[in-house]
Design a protein around this motif. Structure first.
Motif, short mmCIF file in Angstrom:
data_model
loop_
_atom_site.label_atom_id
_atom_site.label_comp_id
_atom_site.label_asym_id
_atom_site.label_seq_id
_atom_site.Cartn_x
_atom_site.Cartn_y
_atom_site.Cartn_z
N LYS A 102 0.81 -1.22 0.00
CA LYS A 102 0.00 0.00 0.00
C LYS A 102 0.84 1.27 0.00
CE LYS A 102 -4.23 -1.58 2.38
NZ LYS A 102 -5.12 -1.30 3.54
N ASP A 103 2.14 1.12 0.16
CA ASP A 103 3.01 2.28 0.40
C ASP A 103 3.63 2.81 -0.90
OD1 ASP A 103 2.50 1.72 3.07
OD2 ASP A 103 4.35 0.58 3.32
N ILE A 104 3.69 4.15 -0.99
CA ILE A 104 4.32 4.79 -2.15
C ILE A 104 4.89 6.13 -1.68
CG2 ILE A 104 2.17 5.92 -2.90
CD1 ILE A 104 3.12 5.41 -5.81
N SER A 105 5.97 6.56 -2.30
CA SER A 105 6.58 7.82 -1.88
C SER A 105 6.00 8.98 -2.67
CB SER A 105 8.10 7.77 -2.08
OG SER A 105 8.43 7.85 -3.46
N TYR A 106 6.10 10.15 -2.10
CA TYR A 106 5.69 11.40 -2.76
C TYR A 106 6.40 11.55 -4.10
CZ TYR A 106 5.28 16.57 -3.12
OH TYR A 106 5.04 17.86 -3.53
N GLU A 107 7.69 11.25 -4.13
CA GLU A 107 8.45 11.38 -5.38
C GLU A 107 7.95 10.40 -6.43
OE1 GLU A 107 10.59 13.69 -6.08
OE2 GLU A 107 10.48 14.57 -4.08
N GLN A 108 7.53 9.22 -6.02
CA GLN A 108 6.98 8.27 -6.98
C GLN A 108 5.66 8.75 -7.55
OE1 GLN A 108 7.26 4.89 -4.17
NE2 GLN A 108 8.28 3.75 -5.80
N VAL A 109 4.86 9.41 -6.73
CA VAL A 109 3.59 9.97 -7.22
C VAL A 109 3.87 11.05 -8.25
CG1 VAL A 109 1.44 11.14 -6.60
CG2 VAL A 109 2.40 9.41 -5.07
#
Length: 248
Positions: free
Chosen positions: A143-150
């Motif tokens: 469920k986890d994703i980084s701001y930079e990935q978004v």
């Protein structure tokens, strides 16, 4: 002006090279212009759409004041979503869990200092699909994703479907809900106050009729950013005049 998006777009057009945001990096405040802020907002909003955020979906936001806070909120609004701004003073137990569950938040955006609170309750929130970490996370889960990935997802989305995303944010209407702002809940369960795009835009325009802010003015935004007063008096009134704000 009847929406926050219209307010921001107007200010970007009038003051593209003015500084909007100041944030301390390595002990020194660095400037981000209105144009640069918009670029980040479009990427983040498009990234949320890539993650299947749909119009009217709610997104929790719990973070200390910083550039990524306002970029996240504007990105949510450009994607057609509703921001659920949450106080950093909330604990992970019933206080935070109630607000995220009651609002039906599909995603939550969290800073490093608040991440553990969300991780403690994530499994108790069946509607929560994504946790967006402003500062990244070691060993991210499904469920986890980084701001930079978004932002990276949004960059690709804008290359492929720029007109589609523009049509989406241009479809946001004055009566669409912008924020669900929760009361303190000291006497009963907290109440979610549904504040529309027009609520904020009208308050900003009316406030601007009673005061003047020079476009070279700066404010240090130390009020809690999840409060509607801080939204109006700091984040958006200064935006209206092409002025700038700094986070602690």
């Amino acid at each position: 002006m009847k929406t926050i998006i219209e307010l921001f777009e107007t200010s970007v057009a009038k003051f593209p090279n003015n500084t909007y945001l100041w944030e301390k990096q390595n002990g020194k405040y660095e400037a981000t212009t209105y144009n640069q802020t918009r670029e980040q907002v479009l990427k983040f909003g498009a990234g949320l759409v890539s993650l299947r955020l749909q119009k009217g979906d709610r997104v929790g936001l719990i973070s200390e004041g910083r550039n990524a806070w306002i970029i996240s909120e504007l990105g949510i609004l450009y994607a057609g979503g509703i921001n659920v701004p949450l106080s950093v003073k909330l604990e992970s137990g019933n206080d935070l869990k109630f607000r995220l569950a009651h609002s039906g938040s599909k995603m939550v955006i969290v800073s490093r200092g608040q991440a553990s609170k969300i991780e403690e309750i994530a499994d108790q929130l069946p509607e929560l699909e994504k946790i967006i970490y402003l500062d990244g996370k070691e060993n991210p889960g499904p469920k986890d994703i980084s701001y930079e990935q978004v932002l990276a997802l949004g960059t690709e989305y804008l290359k492929e479907k720029p007109d589609e995303f523009a049509a989406l944010y241009n479809s946001v209407l004055p009566d669409d809900v912008a924020n669900i702002s929760y009361t303190s809940g000291t006497t009963a369960d907290p109440k979610g106050i549904m504040l529309t795009q027009l609520n904020y835009a009208a308050n900003v325009v009316q406030s601007a009729s009673l005061l003047h802010i020079g476009e070279d003015w700066k404010t240090l935004a130390f009020l809690p950013w999840d409060h509607s007063f801080a939204h109006t008096a700091c984040l958006y009134c200064f935006m209206y005049y092409g002025a700038s704000l700094a986070s602690l």
